[in-house]
Scaffold this motif. Structure first.
Motif, PDB file in Angstrom:
ATOM      1  N   LYS A   1      -5.892  -1.804   8.888  1.00  0.00           N
ATOM      2  CA  LYS A   1      -4.743  -1.047   9.398  1.00  0.00           C
ATOM      3  C   LYS A   1      -4.755   0.451   9.124  1.00  0.00           C
ATOM      4  O   LYS A   1      -3.948   1.182   9.665  1.00  0.00           O
ATOM      5  CB  LYS A   1      -3.459  -1.614   8.771  1.00  0.00           C
ATOM      6  N   GLY A   2      -5.604   0.936   8.255  1.00  0.00           N
ATOM      7  CA  GLY A   2      -5.523   2.327   7.806  1.00  0.00           C
ATOM      8  C   GLY A   2      -5.899   3.353   8.854  1.00  0.00           C
ATOM      9  O   GLY A   2      -6.342   3.020   9.958  1.00  0.00           O
ATOM     10  N   PRO A   3      -5.730   4.656   8.518  1.00  0.00           N
ATOM     11  CA  PRO A   3      -6.113   5.741   9.428  1.00  0.00           C
ATOM     12  C   PRO A   3      -7.561   5.598   9.883  1.00  0.00           C
ATOM     13  O   PRO A   3      -8.452   5.270   9.092  1.00  0.00           O
ATOM     14  CB  PRO A   3      -5.924   6.994   8.563  1.00  0.00           C
ATOM     15  N   GLY A   4      -7.783   5.825  11.166  1.00  0.00           N
ATOM     16  CA  GLY A   4      -9.128   5.714  11.721  1.00  0.00           C
ATOM     17  C   GLY A   4      -9.434   4.359  12.313  1.00  0.00           C
ATOM     18  O   GLY A   4     -10.405   4.212  13.061  1.00  0.00           O
ATOM     19  N   THR A   5      -8.629   3.340  11.996  1.00  0.00           N
ATOM     20  CA  THR A   5      -8.848   2.006  12.550  1.00  0.00           C
ATOM     21  C   THR A   5      -8.299   1.934  13.975  1.00  0.00           C
ATOM     22  O   THR A   5      -7.470   2.757  14.387  1.00  0.00           O
ATOM     23  CB  THR A   5      -8.170   0.926  11.699  1.00  0.00           C
ATOM     24  N   ALA A   6      -8.731   0.918  14.714  1.00  0.00           N
ATOM     25  CA  ALA A   6      -8.270   0.743  16.096  1.00  0.00           C
ATOM     26  C   ALA A   6      -6.764   0.503  16.134  1.00  0.00           C
ATOM     27  O   ALA A   6      -6.069   0.987  17.043  1.00  0.00           O
ATOM     28  CB  ALA A   6      -9.009  -0.430  16.738  1.00  0.00           C
ATOM     29  N   VAL A   7      -6.242  -0.236  15.150  1.00  0.00           N
ATOM     30  CA  VAL A   7      -4.802  -0.519  15.105  1.00  0.00           C
ATOM     31  C   VAL A   7      -4.017   0.773  14.915  1.00  0.00           C
ATOM     32  O   VAL A   7      -3.009   1.022  15.590  1.00  0.00           O
ATOM     33  CB  VAL A   7      -4.472  -1.517  13.975  1.00  0.00           C
ATOM     34  N   TYR A   8      -4.474   1.614  14.002  1.00  0.00           N
ATOM     35  CA  TYR A   8      -3.794   2.879  13.729  1.00  0.00           C
ATOM     36  C   TYR A   8      -3.789   3.755  14.985  1.00  0.00           C
ATOM     37  O   TYR A   8      -2.755   4.344  15.355  1.00  0.00           O
ATOM     38  CB  TYR A   8      -4.487   3.594  12.575  1.00  0.00           C
ATOM     39  N   GLN A   9      -4.923   3.848  15.646  1.00  0.00           N
ATOM     40  CA  GLN A   9      -5.040   4.696  16.831  1.00  0.00           C
ATOM     41  C   GLN A   9      -4.167   4.175  17.974  1.00  0.00           C
ATOM     42  O   GLN A   9      -3.535   4.965  18.693  1.00  0.00           O
ATOM     43  CB  GLN A   9      -6.498   4.788  17.254  1.00  0.00           C
ATOM     44  N   ALA A  10      -4.103   2.845  18.133  1.00  0.00           N
ATOM     45  CA  ALA A  10      -3.243   2.265  19.171  1.00  0.00           C
ATOM     46  C   ALA A  10      -1.785   2.584  18.890  1.00  0.00           C
ATOM     47  O   ALA A  10      -1.015   2.919  19.799  1.00  0.00           O
ATOM     48  CB  ALA A  10      -3.454   0.757  19.240  1.00  0.00           C
TER      49      ALA A  10
ATOM     50  N   GLU B   1      -0.574   5.163  17.222  1.00  0.00           N
ATOM     51  CA  GLU B   1      -0.315   6.580  17.468  1.00  0.00           C
ATOM     52  C   GLU B   1      -0.155   6.859  18.965  1.00  0.00           C
ATOM     53  O   GLU B   1       0.725   7.621  19.376  1.00  0.00           O
ATOM     54  CB  GLU B   1      -1.450   7.419  16.889  1.00  0.00           C
ATOM     55  N   ARG B   2      -1.011   6.232  19.776  1.00  0.00           N
ATOM     56  CA  ARG B   2      -0.909   6.452  21.224  1.00  0.00           C
ATOM     57  C   ARG B   2       0.429   5.937  21.765  1.00  0.00           C
ATOM     58  O   ARG B   2       1.115   6.622  22.526  1.00  0.00           O
ATOM     59  CB  ARG B   2      -2.057   5.754  21.954  1.00  0.00           C
ATOM     60  N   LEU B   3       0.805   4.745  21.335  1.00  0.00           N
ATOM     61  CA  LEU B   3       2.042   4.144  21.850  1.00  0.00           C
ATOM     62  C   LEU B   3       3.275   4.887  21.366  1.00  0.00           C
ATOM     63  O   LEU B   3       4.255   5.023  22.106  1.00  0.00           O
ATOM     64  CB  LEU B   3       2.110   2.671  21.461  1.00  0.00           C
ATOM     65  N   ARG B   4       3.255   5.376  20.132  1.00  0.00           N
ATOM     66  CA  ARG B   4       4.400   6.157  19.649  1.00  0.00           C
ATOM     67  C   ARG B   4       4.628   7.391  20.520  1.00  0.00           C
ATOM     68  O   ARG B   4       5.767   7.754  20.825  1.00  0.00           O
ATOM     69  CB  ARG B   4       4.196   6.559  18.186  1.00  0.00           C
ATOM     70  N   GLY B   5       3.538   8.032  20.917  1.00  0.00           N
ATOM     71  CA  GLY B   5       3.661   9.190  21.790  1.00  0.00           C
ATOM     72  C   GLY B   5       4.245   8.824  23.144  1.00  0.00           C
ATOM     73  O   GLY B   5       5.120   9.532  23.673  1.00  0.00           O
TER      74      GLY B   5
END
Length: 255
Positions: free
Chosen positions: A18-27, A29-33
Protein backbone atom coordinates in the motif's frame (compact mmCIF):
# COMPACT_ATOMS: atom_id res chain seq x y z
CA UNK A 1 2.08 -29.58 8.49
CA UNK A 2 1.60 -27.02 11.27
CA UNK A 3 -1.82 -25.52 10.49
CA UNK A 4 -1.24 -22.14 12.12
CA UNK A 5 2.08 -21.56 10.36
CA UNK A 6 0.57 -22.65 7.05
CA UNK A 7 -2.45 -20.32 7.28
CA UNK A 8 -0.28 -17.39 8.40
CA UNK A 9 1.95 -17.97 5.37
CA UNK A 10 -1.05 -17.91 3.03
CA UNK A 11 -2.36 -14.73 4.66
CA UNK A 12 1.01 -13.08 4.03
CA UNK A 13 0.88 -14.17 0.35
CA UNK A 14 -2.41 -12.29 -0.01
CA UNK A 15 -1.09 -9.08 1.56
CA UNK A 16 -1.80 -5.89 -0.41
CA UNK A 17 1.19 -3.54 -0.75
CA UNK A 18 0.00 0.00 0.00
CA UNK A 19 2.86 2.47 0.47
CA UNK A 20 4.00 5.38 -1.74
CA UNK A 21 5.10 4.20 -5.16
CA UNK A 22 2.84 1.13 -5.17
CA UNK A 23 0.09 0.63 -7.75
CA UNK A 24 -2.57 1.00 -5.03
CA UNK A 25 -1.13 4.33 -3.88
CA UNK A 26 -0.95 5.67 -7.43
CA UNK A 27 -4.53 4.57 -8.20
CA UNK A 28 -5.75 6.33 -5.07
CA UNK A 29 -3.96 9.56 -5.98
CA UNK A 30 -5.45 9.54 -9.49
CA UNK A 31 -8.98 8.91 -8.24
CA UNK A 32 -8.75 11.55 -5.52
CA UNK A 33 -7.93 14.11 -8.19
CA UNK A 34 -10.87 13.02 -10.33
CA UNK A 35 -13.26 13.04 -7.37
CA UNK A 36 -12.19 16.55 -6.41
CA UNK A 37 -12.87 17.70 -9.97
CA UNK A 38 -16.20 15.85 -10.23
CA UNK A 39 -17.70 17.21 -7.04
CA UNK A 40 -15.82 20.48 -6.57
CA UNK A 41 -17.54 22.58 -3.89
CA UNK A 42 -19.95 19.78 -2.88
CA UNK A 43 -17.11 17.62 -1.53
CA UNK A 44 -16.32 17.54 2.20
CA UNK A 45 -13.42 15.10 1.86
CA UNK A 46 -12.40 11.79 0.34
CA UNK A 47 -10.55 9.30 2.52
CA UNK A 48 -9.56 5.64 2.80
CA UNK A 49 -12.24 3.41 4.27
CA UNK A 50 -13.36 -0.22 4.22
CA UNK A 51 -10.89 -3.10 4.36
CA UNK A 52 -7.98 -0.88 3.32
CA UNK A 53 -8.35 1.40 6.35
CA UNK A 54 -9.15 -1.49 8.70
CA UNK A 55 -6.08 -3.51 7.73
CA UNK A 56 -8.14 -6.45 6.45
CA UNK A 57 -7.74 -6.17 2.67
CA UNK A 58 -6.48 -9.09 0.57
CA UNK A 59 -5.27 -9.56 -3.00
CA UNK A 60 -8.07 -10.62 -5.28
CA UNK A 61 -10.61 -8.54 -3.39
CA UNK A 62 -11.00 -4.78 -3.40
CA UNK A 63 -7.53 -3.23 -3.17
CA UNK A 64 -8.73 0.20 -2.03
CA UNK A 65 -11.94 1.79 -0.72
CA UNK A 66 -12.45 5.53 -1.11
CA UNK A 67 -15.22 7.12 0.95
CA UNK A 68 -16.62 10.24 -0.71
CA UNK A 69 -18.19 12.53 1.89
CA UNK A 70 -20.51 15.10 0.33
CA UNK A 71 -22.04 18.13 2.00
CA UNK A 72 -25.49 17.74 3.64
CA UNK A 73 -27.08 19.97 1.02
CA UNK A 74 -25.50 18.52 -2.09
CA UNK A 75 -28.62 19.13 -4.21
CA UNK A 76 -29.36 15.57 -5.35
CA UNK A 77 -31.15 12.49 -4.03
CA UNK A 78 -28.98 9.61 -2.82
CA UNK A 79 -29.94 7.57 -5.87
CA UNK A 80 -29.03 10.36 -8.28
CA UNK A 81 -25.78 10.88 -6.38
CA UNK A 82 -24.97 7.17 -6.78
CA UNK A 83 -25.91 7.07 -10.46
CA UNK A 84 -24.06 10.33 -11.09
CA UNK A 85 -20.85 8.80 -9.76
CA UNK A 86 -21.36 5.82 -12.07
CA UNK A 87 -21.72 8.21 -15.01
CA UNK A 88 -18.60 10.19 -14.07
CA UNK A 89 -16.57 6.99 -13.84
CA UNK A 90 -17.93 5.75 -17.17
CA UNK A 91 -16.97 8.98 -18.92
CA UNK A 92 -13.41 8.59 -17.56
CA UNK A 93 -13.17 5.08 -19.04
CA UNK A 94 -13.02 3.35 -15.62
CA UNK A 95 -15.56 0.64 -16.57
CA UNK A 96 -17.67 1.16 -13.43
CA UNK A 97 -19.77 -1.57 -11.78
CA UNK A 98 -22.80 -0.87 -9.62
CA UNK A 99 -22.48 -2.62 -6.25
CA UNK A 100 -24.65 -2.36 -3.16
CA UNK A 101 -23.25 0.84 -1.61
CA UNK A 102 -20.34 1.49 -3.96
CA UNK A 103 -19.24 1.89 -7.55
CA UNK A 104 -16.46 -0.53 -8.40
CA UNK A 105 -13.75 0.69 -10.81
CA UNK A 106 -10.33 -0.50 -11.92
CA UNK A 107 -7.24 1.66 -12.41
CA UNK A 108 -4.19 -0.04 -13.92
CA UNK A 109 -5.23 -3.39 -12.47
CA UNK A 110 -6.08 -1.97 -9.04
CA UNK A 111 -9.65 -2.64 -7.89
CA UNK A 112 -11.20 0.32 -6.12
CA UNK A 113 -14.62 0.77 -4.51
CA UNK A 114 -15.95 4.34 -4.55
CA UNK A 115 -18.51 4.95 -1.81
CA UNK A 116 -20.55 8.16 -2.20
CA UNK A 117 -22.32 9.37 0.94
CA UNK A 118 -24.12 12.42 2.27
CA UNK A 119 -22.84 13.78 5.57
CA UNK A 120 -25.27 14.66 8.35
CA UNK A 121 -25.08 18.19 9.68
CA UNK A 122 -22.86 18.47 12.75
CA UNK A 123 -22.13 14.73 12.87
CA UNK A 124 -19.74 12.19 11.37
CA UNK A 125 -22.72 10.00 10.38
CA UNK A 126 -23.51 9.61 6.68
CA UNK A 127 -26.39 8.38 4.55
CA UNK A 128 -25.55 5.80 1.88
CA UNK A 129 -27.63 4.56 -1.04
CA UNK A 130 -28.44 0.82 -1.04
CA UNK A 131 -28.79 -0.24 -4.65
CA UNK A 132 -29.89 -3.81 -3.82
CA UNK A 133 -32.85 -2.54 -1.80
CA UNK A 134 -33.39 0.70 -3.73
CA UNK A 135 -33.27 2.48 -0.38
CA UNK A 136 -30.79 4.10 1.98
CA UNK A 137 -29.14 3.62 5.34
CA UNK A 138 -27.43 5.77 7.95
CA UNK A 139 -24.09 4.68 9.33
CA UNK A 140 -20.66 5.82 10.52
CA UNK A 141 -17.69 4.30 8.73
CA UNK A 142 -15.20 5.87 11.15
CA UNK A 143 -16.76 3.81 13.96
CA UNK A 144 -16.53 0.67 11.78
CA UNK A 145 -12.84 1.28 11.12
CA UNK A 146 -12.07 1.81 14.81
CA UNK A 147 -14.05 -1.27 15.85
CA UNK A 148 -12.27 -3.64 13.47
CA UNK A 149 -8.79 -2.18 13.97
CA UNK A 150 -9.12 -2.60 17.74
CA UNK A 151 -10.42 -6.17 17.52
CA UNK A 152 -6.97 -7.72 17.17
CA UNK A 153 -8.42 -10.20 14.65
CA UNK A 154 -7.11 -8.81 11.37
CA UNK A 155 -5.17 -11.97 10.44
CA UNK A 156 -8.19 -14.22 11.05
CA UNK A 157 -10.46 -11.81 9.19
CA UNK A 158 -8.09 -11.87 6.21
CA UNK A 159 -7.97 -15.68 6.33
CA UNK A 160 -11.79 -15.75 6.33
CA UNK A 161 -11.86 -13.37 3.37
CA UNK A 162 -9.44 -15.61 1.45
CA UNK A 163 -11.74 -18.55 2.17
CA UNK A 164 -14.79 -16.55 1.03
CA UNK A 165 -13.18 -15.19 -2.13
CA UNK A 166 -11.85 -18.55 -3.30
CA UNK A 167 -15.40 -19.91 -3.18
CA UNK A 168 -17.03 -16.95 -4.89
CA UNK A 169 -19.40 -16.41 -1.97
CA UNK A 170 -21.49 -13.28 -1.62
CA UNK A 171 -20.76 -12.15 1.94
CA UNK A 172 -20.10 -8.40 2.31
CA UNK A 173 -16.80 -7.62 4.00
CA UNK A 174 -18.17 -5.75 7.03
CA UNK A 175 -20.72 -8.51 7.59
CA UNK A 176 -17.91 -11.09 7.53
CA UNK A 177 -15.80 -8.99 9.90
CA UNK A 178 -18.67 -8.92 12.39
CA UNK A 179 -19.10 -12.68 11.99
CA UNK A 180 -15.45 -13.28 12.89
CA UNK A 181 -15.71 -11.07 15.96
CA UNK A 182 -18.92 -12.79 17.10
CA UNK A 183 -17.53 -16.29 16.55
CA UNK A 184 -14.44 -15.48 18.64
CA UNK A 185 -16.09 -13.34 21.31
CA UNK A 186 -15.11 -14.37 24.84
CA UNK A 187 -12.44 -16.80 23.66
CA UNK A 188 -8.75 -16.67 24.44
CA UNK A 189 -6.56 -15.63 21.46
CA UNK A 190 -5.38 -18.61 19.42
CA UNK A 191 -3.48 -19.24 16.21
CA UNK A 192 -5.00 -18.07 12.93
CA UNK A 193 -5.93 -21.59 11.78
CA UNK A 194 -7.54 -22.40 15.14
CA UNK A 195 -9.58 -19.21 15.02
CA UNK A 196 -10.57 -19.74 11.39
CA UNK A 197 -11.80 -23.22 12.31
CA UNK A 198 -14.05 -21.65 14.98
CA UNK A 199 -15.35 -19.13 12.42
CA UNK A 200 -16.20 -21.97 10.02
CA UNK A 201 -18.01 -23.80 12.84
CA UNK A 202 -20.07 -20.67 13.49
CA UNK A 203 -20.87 -20.27 9.79
CA UNK A 204 -21.90 -23.92 9.49
CA UNK A 205 -24.16 -23.98 12.56
CA UNK A 206 -25.24 -20.55 13.83
CA UNK A 207 -24.89 -18.16 10.91
CA UNK A 208 -28.34 -18.43 9.25
CA UNK A 209 -30.21 -17.47 12.43
CA UNK A 210 -27.73 -14.94 13.84
CA UNK A 211 -28.72 -11.29 13.63
CA UNK A 212 -25.99 -8.73 13.01
CA UNK A 213 -26.70 -5.07 13.68
CA UNK A 214 -24.68 -2.10 12.51
CA UNK A 215 -22.82 -0.89 15.64
CA UNK A 216 -23.27 2.68 14.37
CA UNK A 217 -27.03 2.37 13.76
CA UNK A 218 -29.25 -0.19 15.52
CA UNK A 219 -31.92 0.21 12.83
CA UNK A 220 -29.54 -1.09 10.16
CA UNK A 221 -29.70 -4.90 10.20
CA UNK A 222 -26.57 -6.04 8.40
CA UNK A 223 -27.71 -9.68 8.28
CA UNK A 224 -30.71 -8.75 6.13
CA UNK A 225 -28.30 -7.99 3.26
CA UNK A 226 -28.23 -11.70 2.30
CA UNK A 227 -31.09 -13.88 1.11
CA UNK A 228 -31.85 -17.25 2.78
CA UNK A 229 -30.41 -19.02 -0.28
CA UNK A 230 -27.18 -17.03 -0.07
CA UNK A 231 -26.85 -17.89 3.62
CA UNK A 232 -27.46 -21.57 2.95
CA UNK A 233 -24.71 -21.64 0.33
CA UNK A 234 -22.33 -20.19 2.93
CA UNK A 235 -23.42 -22.91 5.39
CA UNK A 236 -22.82 -25.57 2.74
CA UNK A 237 -19.34 -24.31 1.91
CA UNK A 238 -18.37 -23.92 5.59
CA UNK A 239 -19.53 -27.46 6.33
CA UNK A 240 -17.48 -28.84 3.43
CA UNK A 241 -14.41 -26.90 4.56
CA UNK A 242 -14.73 -28.21 8.11
CA UNK A 243 -14.55 -31.74 6.72
CA UNK A 244 -11.25 -30.85 5.06
CA UNK A 245 -9.97 -29.26 8.27
CA UNK A 246 -10.66 -32.49 10.15
CA UNK A 247 -8.60 -34.32 7.52
CA UNK A 248 -5.79 -31.75 7.88
CA UNK A 249 -6.34 -30.58 4.30
CA UNK A 250 -5.77 -26.88 4.98
CA UNK A 251 -4.45 -26.37 1.44
CA UNK A 252 -8.04 -27.03 0.29
CA UNK A 253 -9.45 -24.49 2.77
CA UNK A 254 -7.20 -21.48 2.20
CA UNK A 255 -4.91 -20.95 -0.76
Amino acid sequence: MNANRYVDRIVRKYEVKKGPGTAVYQAGERLRGLIQRWYDTRLVRVHNSGSFAKGTSIKGGTDLDLFISLKPRSGKSLKKMFEGLHQYAHLEGLKPRRQNVSIGVEVNGVKVDLVPARKHTGKSDHSLYLSRRQGWTRTNVDKHITLIRRSGKSATIRAAKIWRSNRGLHLPSFYLELVVMQALRGREPQGTADELKRVLEFLAADFPRAEFVDPANSANIISSDLSPDEKQEIVRQATASLGRVRNSQWERVVW
